[in-house]
Design a protein around this motif. Sequence first.
Motif, PDB file in Angstrom:
ATOM      1  N   ASN A 138       0.807  -1.224   0.000  1.00 36.05           N
ATOM      2  CA  ASN A 138       0.000   0.000   0.000  1.00 36.05           C
ATOM      3  C   ASN A 138       0.840   1.274   0.000  1.00 36.05           C
ATOM      4  O   ASN A 138       0.308   2.370  -0.119  1.00 36.05           O
ATOM      5  CB  ASN A 138      -0.954   0.015   1.186  1.00 36.05           C
ATOM      6  N   TRP A 139       2.149   1.150   0.136  1.00 36.40           N
ATOM      7  CA  TRP A 139       3.027   2.311   0.069  1.00 36.40           C
ATOM      8  C   TRP A 139       3.104   2.869  -1.348  1.00 36.40           C
ATOM      9  O   TRP A 139       3.628   3.970  -1.566  1.00 36.40           O
ATOM     10  CB  TRP A 139       4.424   1.973   0.583  1.00 36.40           C
ATOM     11  N   VAL A 163       1.561   6.176  -1.379  1.00 35.82           N
ATOM     12  CA  VAL A 163       2.442   7.228  -0.867  1.00 35.82           C
ATOM     13  C   VAL A 163       3.433   7.661  -1.945  1.00 35.82           C
ATOM     14  O   VAL A 163       3.722   8.849  -2.091  1.00 35.82           O
ATOM     15  CB  VAL A 163       3.177   6.745   0.407  1.00 35.82           C
ATOM     16  N   PHE A 182       1.516   9.875  -4.402  1.00 32.68           N
ATOM     17  CA  PHE A 182       1.312  11.210  -3.837  1.00 32.68           C
ATOM     18  C   PHE A 182       2.637  11.951  -3.664  1.00 32.68           C
ATOM     19  O   PHE A 182       2.677  13.180  -3.675  1.00 32.68           O
ATOM     20  CB  PHE A 182       0.552  11.138  -2.516  1.00 32.68           C
ATOM     21  N   GLY A 183       3.731  11.207  -3.493  1.00 34.47           N
ATOM     22  CA  GLY A 183       5.052  11.841  -3.435  1.00 34.47           C
ATOM     23  C   GLY A 183       5.401  12.512  -4.754  1.00 34.47           C
ATOM     24  O   GLY A 183       5.938  13.626  -4.775  1.00 34.47           O
TER      25      GLY A 183
END
Length: 85
Positions: free
Chosen positions: A64-65, A68, A71-72
């Motif tokens: 699920n990273w 991230v 979005f990064g």
Amino acid sequence: MPKSRIRKKADYTPPPAAKQAANIKLTNSSWVAPLMLAMFAIGLAWIVVFYVTDGSLPVDSFDNWNIVVGFGFIAAGFAVSTRWK
């Protein structure tokens, strides 16, 4: 009604070196807008690919990273957008 006082001292005028620094040409670098849009597109594509493939792509081990990371990329696009004039 009393009259206001007349200023005896001249207004502040910056030294010549400061005037030269103020005349810096503010131009838009040609790489800012394409990089900003590319970062937005990569981040959006990363998140869409993650959801469409049920988490098996782009990087399976991130799990699920991957959200991230997407979005990064989008945040990096916003950071680059601060240079856009």
